[in-house]
Design a protein around this motif. Structure first.
Motif, short mmCIF file in Angstrom:
data_model
loop_
_atom_site.label_atom_id
_atom_site.label_comp_id
_atom_site.label_asym_id
_atom_site.label_seq_id
_atom_site.Cartn_x
_atom_site.Cartn_y
_atom_site.Cartn_z
N TRP A 281 0.84 -1.15 0.13
CA TRP A 281 0.18 0.26 0.03
C TRP A 281 1.12 1.19 -0.02
CZ3 TRP A 281 -1.28 4.55 2.73
CH2 TRP A 281 -2.62 4.89 2.55
N MET B 18 6.77 17.71 -1.41
CA MET B 18 6.48 16.25 -1.67
C MET B 18 7.57 15.35 -2.21
SD MET B 18 3.18 15.99 -2.91
CE MET B 18 2.74 15.18 -4.52
N ALA B 21 8.33 14.07 1.14
CA ALA B 21 7.30 12.70 1.59
C ALA B 21 7.58 11.54 0.82
CB ALA B 21 5.89 13.48 1.14
N LEU B 83 6.96 11.69 8.87
CA LEU B 83 5.89 11.77 7.68
C LEU B 83 4.55 12.69 8.00
CD1 LEU B 83 5.64 10.39 4.69
CD2 LEU B 83 4.59 8.47 5.68
N PHE B 165 -8.35 12.95 2.13
CA PHE B 165 -7.88 11.74 2.13
C PHE B 165 -6.67 12.02 3.22
CE2 PHE B 165 -3.89 9.50 0.63
CZ PHE B 165 -4.07 8.46 0.76
N HIS B 166 -5.78 12.93 3.13
CA HIS B 166 -4.62 13.12 3.83
C HIS B 166 -4.91 13.54 5.30
CE1 HIS B 166 -2.68 13.61 -0.13
NE2 HIS B 166 -1.57 12.88 0.77
N LEU B 169 -5.81 10.43 7.06
CA LEU B 169 -4.67 9.53 7.41
C LEU B 169 -4.24 9.74 9.04
CD1 LEU B 169 -2.29 9.66 4.42
CD2 LEU B 169 -3.06 7.48 5.57
N SER B 446 -10.55 12.14 -4.95
CA SER B 446 -9.23 12.83 -5.37
C SER B 446 -8.80 12.23 -6.81
CB SER B 446 -8.12 12.60 -4.30
OG SER B 446 -6.89 12.78 -4.97
C1 HEM Z 1 1.20 9.38 5.30
C2 HEM Z 1 1.98 9.64 4.14
C3 HEM Z 1 1.05 10.06 2.90
C4 HEM Z 1 0.33 9.07 2.12
C5 HEM Z 1 0.13 7.66 2.32
C6 HEM Z 1 0.11 9.77 0.98
C7 HEM Z 1 -0.65 9.04 -0.10
C8 HEM Z 1 -1.21 9.73 -1.13
C9 HEM Z 1 -2.01 9.29 -2.37
C10 HEM Z 1 -2.28 7.72 -2.16
C11 HEM Z 1 -2.32 10.30 -3.12
C12 HEM Z 1 -2.78 10.14 -4.43
C13 HEM Z 1 -4.15 10.20 -4.36
C14 HEM Z 1 -4.66 11.55 -4.35
O1 HEM Z 1 -4.40 12.26 -5.32
O2 HEM Z 1 -5.22 11.75 -3.27
C15 HEM Z 1 -1.63 11.44 -2.60
C16 HEM Z 1 -1.57 12.63 -3.42
C17 HEM Z 1 -1.11 13.86 -2.86
N1 HEM Z 1 -0.21 13.98 -1.64
FE1 HEM Z 1 0.01 12.38 -0.16
N2 HEM Z 1 0.33 10.88 0.95
C18 HEM Z 1 1.13 11.24 2.16
C19 HEM Z 1 1.76 12.52 2.70
C20 HEM Z 1 1.67 13.49 2.02
C21 HEM Z 1 2.60 14.67 2.33
C22 HEM Z 1 3.31 14.64 3.57
C23 HEM Z 1 2.35 15.57 1.28
C24 HEM Z 1 3.24 16.86 1.48
C25 HEM Z 1 4.41 17.14 1.11
C26 HEM Z 1 1.48 15.19 0.27
C27 HEM Z 1 0.81 15.49 -0.61
C28 HEM Z 1 0.15 15.30 -1.51
C29 HEM Z 1 -0.41 16.00 -2.73
C30 HEM Z 1 -0.08 17.34 -3.00
C31 HEM Z 1 -0.97 15.10 -3.54
C32 HEM Z 1 -1.82 15.40 -4.69
C33 HEM Z 1 -1.08 15.24 -5.91
C34 HEM Z 1 -2.20 15.64 -7.04
O3 HEM Z 1 -2.21 16.67 -7.26
O4 HEM Z 1 -2.67 14.93 -7.60
N3 HEM Z 1 1.05 13.75 0.89
N4 HEM Z 1 -1.09 11.14 -1.52
#
Ligand code: HEM
Lengths: 333, 511
Positions: A281, B18, B21, B83, B165-166, B169, B446
């Motif tokens: 995952w 990002m 991350a 994280l 979603f975030h 988490l 998303s």
């Molecule tokens: C626990 C840790 C994290 C997990 C498991 C995670 C997982 C995901 C997943 C699966 C997506 C793709 C699905 C979606 O677009 O919603 C996503 C998108 C995204 N995540 Fe995370 N994320 C995590 C932490 C973070 C962190 C720390 C950041 C910032 C630095 C971040 C920023 C973003 C952004 C900006 C997108 C959207 C990208 C887009 O524009 O499509 N995420 N994340």
């Protein structure tokens, strides 16, 4: 019934083998014909949004769509007769294989009086079935990617061969730990996600080959590249498949946790299977993340997707066979 | 000072990027691997002990690195804490931006519409800008009309989903934390029968773990008696069904409850899970003084046919003489095979039960204050010769008896069933479940949502009814070409009458 199921498995494997051979023939001799055919269909049809496959060499410069149609058509007609039988036979064999595959699963379920997902053998049969159905749907909607069939058939024959030779288990009813409606929910979604990830893995790997080829890299495996759809087709397709599979996988893991709570008293216990589900995952989340990060190259992101499939394989085979845990119901000695 | 400030700001920017991350996600996946390769204390303590025995040099080194407690280790925690800090630092500004974007009107058209991915010239709309705006609104676009130019935007749900979603988490993490502070769990082996009744206090657990904020005095008070346990098997010996019946007291009048694997006993403030089962032979020993004592000794199953091993001890036999204590090592076979050797049961149910007993006499070593297994004799006492086997083993059938060398007698009266139970409570569970549900909703919004913009600008000099249209997908969206051409076609056929009604409704309605 159980014997019928076993025989149908052999039939399915043979059918996929035949389709593999036909694809190979098509690849080897009918390349231009096949490319031209799909290209013609795409350019003539409304197929908006799909990049046309390049005519002969990807490095031959861009052909304008309109010019492309006429020149390709000519080529297509000249080569069609010689090669189209192979491509058509390949698809036919795959469809035949799917029917046998389905029959194999149904017979198995009837023999056991339950869903055919009780052990690893049956699970692999199901995952591959979903994979091939997903593949056929894809191939029907995107003729350009049909040439990946060789590799899809290769993956199918390999996985089914391993299932039949290594994992084979006699039909048995479920052990009490698996008697729950969560069994159906959890296992079916896990198989569904795995099947789609499998196809996504094939397109990801082919994208990497093709992208290397388009950058001018030579030698195996990049030499396979000129027979593949363009990187511009494969990459978004890979992404789409993973965006489809990832939420299903998330749901499957969550459903597993709900079930684990009822069966073992805790929703998460870092059992090896759970640990590897978590790893997969996280890796796939990493892929989606990397894909959304502009500074990460697409090929780097796609490598993460390939890594994701390796972790899925580890969970499917490695954990069942080598680790001891609560999930040790593979039924393989 | 400013140097430090700049450093802090830079580090923060680094941490919340990002890329960071991504690296942390990757580290998290890698860090979890040893947790599956090495035995873990939280999963199976015995296998950790086994690893120590097998690798006496390596194990202590690994242990110092927390290799047997990976998921509680400082380095694993460091990764996920970083994280989540990174996540918060990333999501909070995005949340602020998104709230702002939700309130804002769609932005102005770029100067050169023909440079955009989608583009259509000479779009004639009889109703002018109002009709265009109405057509867009009908299709749930958010619309702004400025000086005859219509701007539309759609798909805010994508970013909403991403943020949900975030944030979900974080909810999962909070739920897990809540569970580890306020949750507790315990294990207990329970023999069937009223004399085996167990009450929910830490003194009566075989082992337990309480969350940091759990007061042992505040565990829910109830008592449990295993009234019945049934297991059914196929002819092959594979188990098919387990069914346990318990008498629960402590919550009002005693009640009879059934539970099983996959179907726990849900009580207020605790759930009881059926984990395992086995047989407990009942033995009566008559000592030199003619005094009879009875004991029920749970034996541990050693294989799938429930060949079971254990010890029945009579420390008080023979007038309390420390050197004449008596114990029997036993091998219980629920189904004795038709022919020797009688060392493995042929079937898990009691079709032809037999108990092989090895008599021992001497000092059992129970008073030394060293905790010892109730399933094994004290190896130290055996080695020191303070405890010795007396006579040959015998296979007893139910009701059978055997006489020892000193004329004392042991009878095999039968067996009782026992079960192992896990008793647990985790208040974080609903939080985790709700968060995961939100996570999934957010994830789908998303991944499948599509942010996109369109503009309709009047062609200068062609009157207010001829437009140049353009569209910009802001995320991967293969179908946008189709949607754009359908939208342009629909706008072309928008009827002015409809337009008026709609735009009036729009003005009256809340925006
Ligand atoms: C626990 C840790 C994290 C997990 C498991 C995670 C997982 C995901 C997943 C699966 C997506 C793709 C699905 C979606 O677009 O919603 C996503 C998108 C995204 N995540 Fe995370 N994320 C995590 C932490 C973070 C962190 C720390 C950041 C910032 C630095 C971040 C920023 C973003 C952004 C900006 C997108 C959207 C990208 C887009 O524009 O499509 N995420 N994340």
């Amino acid at each position: 019934m159980s014997m019928l199921s076993d025989q149908l498995l052999v039939v399915a494997i043979l059918a996929y083998l035949v389709s593999m051979l036909c694809y190979a023939v098509e690849h080897a001799f009918g390349l231009r014909g096949a490319v031209a055919r799909t290209a013609t269909r795409e350019l003539v049809g409304a197929g908006a949004g799909v990049e046309p496959a390049p005519a002969t060499s990807p490095r031959g410069g861009a052909t304008s769509p309109r010019g492309g149609v006429t020149s390709l058509r000519g080529m297509a007609t000249s080569l069609r007769g010689a090669t189209s039988w192979a491509g058509r036979a390949a698809v036919g064999a795959t469809v035949f294989g799917v029917l046998a595959h389905l029959g194999c699963l149904v017979a198995r379920g009837l023999a056991a009086h339950r869903m055919p997902w009780g052990n690893m053998y049956e699970f692999v049969l199901t995952v591959t079935f979903i994979g091939v159905v997903a593949w056929l749907v894809l191939a029907a909607r995107r003729p350009a990617v049909r040439r990946l069939g060789l590799y899809v058939s290769l993956a199918l024959v390999t996985l089914l061969g391993v299932a039949g030779l290594v994992l084979y288990t006699e039909v048995m009813p479920l052990v009490p730990a698996l008697r729950s409606y969560w069994f159906v929910i959890h296992v079916s979604t896990a198989a569904l996600a795995s099947g789609i990830f499998l196809v996504g893995f094939v397109t990801a790997a082919m994208y990497l080959v093709r992208a290397g080829y388009e950058q001018g890299r030579v030698g195996f495996p990049y030499s396979l590249g000129h027979r593949l759809p363009t990187a511009g087709v494969l990459e978004p397709l890979t992404f789409r498949l993973h965006t489809l599979a990832f939420p299903i996988w998330t749901f499957a893991v969550a459903a597993g946790a709900v079930w684990a709570e009822a069966a073992w008293g805790r929703y998460w216990g870092w059992d090896p299977k759970e640990t590897w589900a978590f790893i997969s995952w996280v890796v796939y989340a990493g892929y989606l993340h990397a894909r959304a990060t502009p500074s990460v190259r697409r090929s780097t992101a796609t490598w993460i997707a390939v890594l994701g499939w390796l972790t899925m394989l580890m969970n499917l085979f490695g954990v069942n066979l080598f680790f001891e845990g609560l999930h040790s119901y593979a039924g393989v000695d | 000072m400013t140097g430090l400030g700049a450093l802090a700001r830079n580090s923060w920017r680094q941490l919340t990027s990002m890329r960071t991350a991504l690296v942390l996600l990757f580290l998290l996946a890698v860090a979890a691997i040893p947790g599956s390769l090495l035995p873990q204390r939280g999963v199976n303590v015995e296998r950790v002990a086994g690893y120590f025995a097998a690798h006496p040099d390596l194990a202590p080194v690994l242990d110092r690195l927390w290799a047997f407690d990976v998921f509680a280790s400082p380095w694993f925690s460091a990764i996920y804490v970083l994280l989540f800090v990174s996540l918060a630092g990333c999501v909070v500004p995005r949340l602020r931006d998104h709230v702002r974007a939700l309130r804002a009107v769609p932005p102005d058209a770029p100067r050169r519409l023909d440079r955009l991915p989608q583009h259509a010239d000479g779009v004639v709309v009889a109703g002018g800008p109002d009709a265009v705006a109405a057509a867009l609104r009908q299709r749930r676009w958010r619309v702004a009309v400025r000086g005859g130019t219509v701007a539309g935007e759609k798909g805010y749900l994508k970013e909403t989903g991403n943020l949900l979603f975030h944030l979900a988490l974080v909810g999962v993490l909070l739920g897990v934390a809540l569970g580890s502070w306020y949750g507790w769990h315990a294990n207990r082996l329970l023999v069937a029968g009223p004399d085996g009744t167990f009450c929910n206090t830490v003194q009566q657990y075989d082992d337990y773990g309480l969350g940091a904020r759990v007061d042992p005095g505040e565990l829910p008070r109830f008592c449990l008696e295993l009234a019945d346990f049934q297991a059914s098997y196929l002819d092959s010996g594979q188990p098919v069904r387990y069914a346990a019946t318990a008498v629960v007291s402590g919550f009002g009048p005693a009640s009879v409850r059934h539970f099983s694997v996959n179907d726990p006993l849900r009580l207020p403030g605790a759930s009881v899970y059926l984990l395992g089962h086995g047989y407990a032979p009942v033995l009566r020993y008559t000592d030199r003084a003619g005094r009879a004592q009875t004991t029920v000794a749970p034996f541990l199953p050693a294989d799938a046919s429930l060949t079971s091993e254990g010890v029945a001890a009579f420390p008080d036999a023979n007038g309390g003489d420390r050197t004449a204590q008596v114990a029997f090592e036993g091998l219980y076979l629920p189904t004795v095979p038709d022919s020797p050797p009688f060392v493995r049961s042929a079937y898990p149910a009691e079709r032809a039960p037999g108990l092989m007993l090895f008599p021992y006499r001497g000092d059992l070593g129970l008073d030394a204050g060293i905790p010892q297994s109730v399933y094994q004799l004290d190896r130290g006492q055996l080695a020191a010769g303070r405890l010795a086997q007396v006579g040959e083993p015998e296979l007893l059938r139910v009701g059978g008896s055997m006489t020892l060398d000193d004329g004392t007698r042991v009878e095999f009266l039968g067996t009782r069933q026992w079960v192992t139970l896990s008793i647990r409570h985790d208040p974080g569970q609903p939080v985790v479940l709700a968060s995961v549900a939100l996570l999934l909703v957010g994830l789908m919004a998303s991944l499948f949502g599509r942010r996109r913009r369109v503009w309709f600008r009047p062609v200068s000099g062609a009157g207010p009814a001829v437009f140049t249209a353009a569209g910009l997908p802001r995320s991967d969206y293969l179908g946008f070409t189709d949607e754009f051409s359908r939208l342009v076609a629909a706008v072309r056929t928008q009827r002015p009458a409809e337009t008026r009604q709609l735009s009036q409704a729009q003005q009256r309605g809340p925006r």
